[in-house]
Structure formats: structure tokens, C-alpha cells
Design an enzyme around this catalytic site. Structure first.
Site, short mmCIF file in Angstrom:
data_model
loop_
_atom_site.label_atom_id
_atom_site.label_comp_id
_atom_site.label_asym_id
_atom_site.label_seq_id
_atom_site.Cartn_x
_atom_site.Cartn_y
_atom_site.Cartn_z
N ASP A 30 0.85 -1.19 0.00
CA ASP A 30 0.00 0.00 0.00
C ASP A 30 0.89 1.24 0.00
O ASP A 30 1.89 1.29 0.70
CB ASP A 30 -0.92 -0.01 1.24
N ILE A 31 0.49 2.24 -0.79
CA ILE A 31 1.29 3.47 -0.91
C ILE A 31 1.29 4.28 0.39
O ILE A 31 2.18 5.09 0.62
CB ILE A 31 0.75 4.32 -2.10
N ASN A 87 -12.77 -2.96 2.72
CA ASN A 87 -13.68 -1.83 2.88
C ASN A 87 -14.69 -1.84 1.74
O ASN A 87 -14.31 -2.06 0.58
CB ASN A 87 -12.91 -0.51 2.89
N GLN A 94 -14.59 2.82 1.40
CA GLN A 94 -13.88 2.31 0.22
C GLN A 94 -13.54 3.50 -0.67
O GLN A 94 -14.39 4.34 -0.97
CB GLN A 94 -14.78 1.32 -0.54
N HIS A 100 -10.31 -5.31 -3.28
CA HIS A 100 -8.97 -5.51 -2.71
C HIS A 100 -9.07 -5.90 -1.25
O HIS A 100 -10.00 -5.49 -0.54
CB HIS A 100 -8.10 -4.27 -2.88
N HIS A 102 -6.95 -5.69 2.21
CA HIS A 102 -5.81 -5.13 2.96
C HIS A 102 -5.28 -6.24 3.87
O HIS A 102 -6.05 -6.79 4.68
CB HIS A 102 -6.25 -3.97 3.85
P1 5GP Z 1 -9.70 1.52 0.33
O1 5GP Z 1 -9.70 2.88 0.97
O2 5GP Z 1 -10.46 1.54 -0.97
O3 5GP Z 1 -10.10 0.41 1.23
O4 5GP Z 1 -8.18 1.20 0.02
C1 5GP Z 1 -7.48 1.76 -1.04
C2 5GP Z 1 -6.03 1.69 -0.66
O5 5GP Z 1 -5.28 1.88 -1.83
C3 5GP Z 1 -5.58 2.77 0.33
O6 5GP Z 1 -5.04 2.16 1.49
C4 5GP Z 1 -4.55 3.58 -0.45
O7 5GP Z 1 -3.45 3.98 0.35
C5 5GP Z 1 -4.12 2.60 -1.53
N1 5GP Z 1 -3.71 3.24 -2.76
C6 5GP Z 1 -4.37 4.22 -3.44
N2 5GP Z 1 -3.70 4.54 -4.56
C7 5GP Z 1 -2.60 3.74 -4.59
C8 5GP Z 1 -1.52 3.60 -5.52
O8 5GP Z 1 -1.44 4.29 -6.55
N3 5GP Z 1 -0.57 2.70 -5.22
C9 5GP Z 1 -0.63 1.92 -4.11
N4 5GP Z 1 0.37 1.05 -3.90
N5 5GP Z 1 -1.64 2.01 -3.21
C10 5GP Z 1 -2.61 2.91 -3.45
#
Ligand code: 5GP
Ligand code: ZN
Length: 113
Positions: A30-31, A87, A94, A100, A102
């Protein structure tokens, strides 16, 4: 799939630190990690969210869990434990609409929702 960030990561259009890849699944760091280990495990198939899973995806979802298990071992969090989070939607916060998981670990986690 259009402007999906994770589809671009799968295609290599957006760089990522991959820790696992096969014909169906990719895992990458994760970034914006919230723990020492924070890996995203995703299917290569563009499925917007858990709510979009279909009967035909049953085998893929089971397989994703086996990949998560393997990545957890490779990241060294199998002994002390970890958390797997998907999420979903607005209340789930989300932000990326490509299914995805985590994989979070490497420290003691709290249950603070
Ligand atoms: P969500 O909030 O949808 O559950 O999770 C999305 C996740 O993707 C977040 O934890 C966010 O940090 C990660 N993320 C968003 N854009 C990028 C990206 O360009 N590269 C990587 N490695 N992670 C990303
Ligand atoms: Zn996608």
C-alpha cells in the site's frame, strides 16, 4: 477498466512494489501504509467491490484467501497474526473501486472502528 488505479497497477502503467503475482492475483505494498506490513491483494479481474461478486467468482475468492495466507507467511506475520480488511461502500470508506484485501500486520492492532 477505464481509469481504475488498480487495473493500471496490474498493467504496469502505474508503478508499484509487487510482492506476489500470478495469472489471477497481484499483491503490492500500500502506498500509504498504516502498519509495518500493509499489502493489498487484488484479483486481476476488475470487480468494483465485494457487492459485485457473482456466483462465478466463488473459486477466485477462495483462491485470493490462499494467496493472502501465502503472502502473510512471506511477510513474516503468520506467527504473530494479522488482519484482512475489505472496505465496502460509503460507510466502509472504500476509496478504490477494484476489489482488494488489505493485509495488515507487523504490530499489535487495536479494534477501533
Ligand atoms: P480503500 O480505501 O479503498 O479500502 O483502500 C485503497 C487503498 O489503496 C488505500 O489504502 C490507499 O493507500 C491505496 N492506494 C491508493 N492509490 C494507490 C496507488 O497508486 N498505489 C498503491 N500502492 N496504493 C494505493
Ligand atoms: Zn480495476
Amino acid at each position: 477498466m477505464g481509469d481504475c488505479i488498480f487495473c493500471k497497477i496490474i498493467d504496469g502503467e502505474i508503478p508499484s512494489k509487487k510482492v506476489y503475482e500470478d495469472d489471477r492475483v497481484v499483491a503490492f505494498h500500500d502506498i500509504n501504509p498504516i502498519a509495518p506490513v500493509h499489502v493489498l491483494v487484488i484479483p486481476k479481474k476488475h470487480i468494483p467491490s465485494l457487492l459485485d461478486l457473482k456466483e462465478e467468482d466463488k473459486e477466485l475468492v477462495g483462491y485470493l484467501h490462499l494467496v493472502i495466507q501465502q503472502v502473510a507467511k512471506e511477510m513474516g506475520v503468520d506467527r504473530d497474526g494479522f488482519r484482512v480488511v475489505t472496505n465496502t461502500g460509503l460507510h466502509g470508506q472504500q476509496t478504490v473501486f477494484h476489489l482488494h484485501y488489505h493485509l495488515i500486520g507487523g504490530r499489535q492492532l487495536q479494534w477501533t472502528m
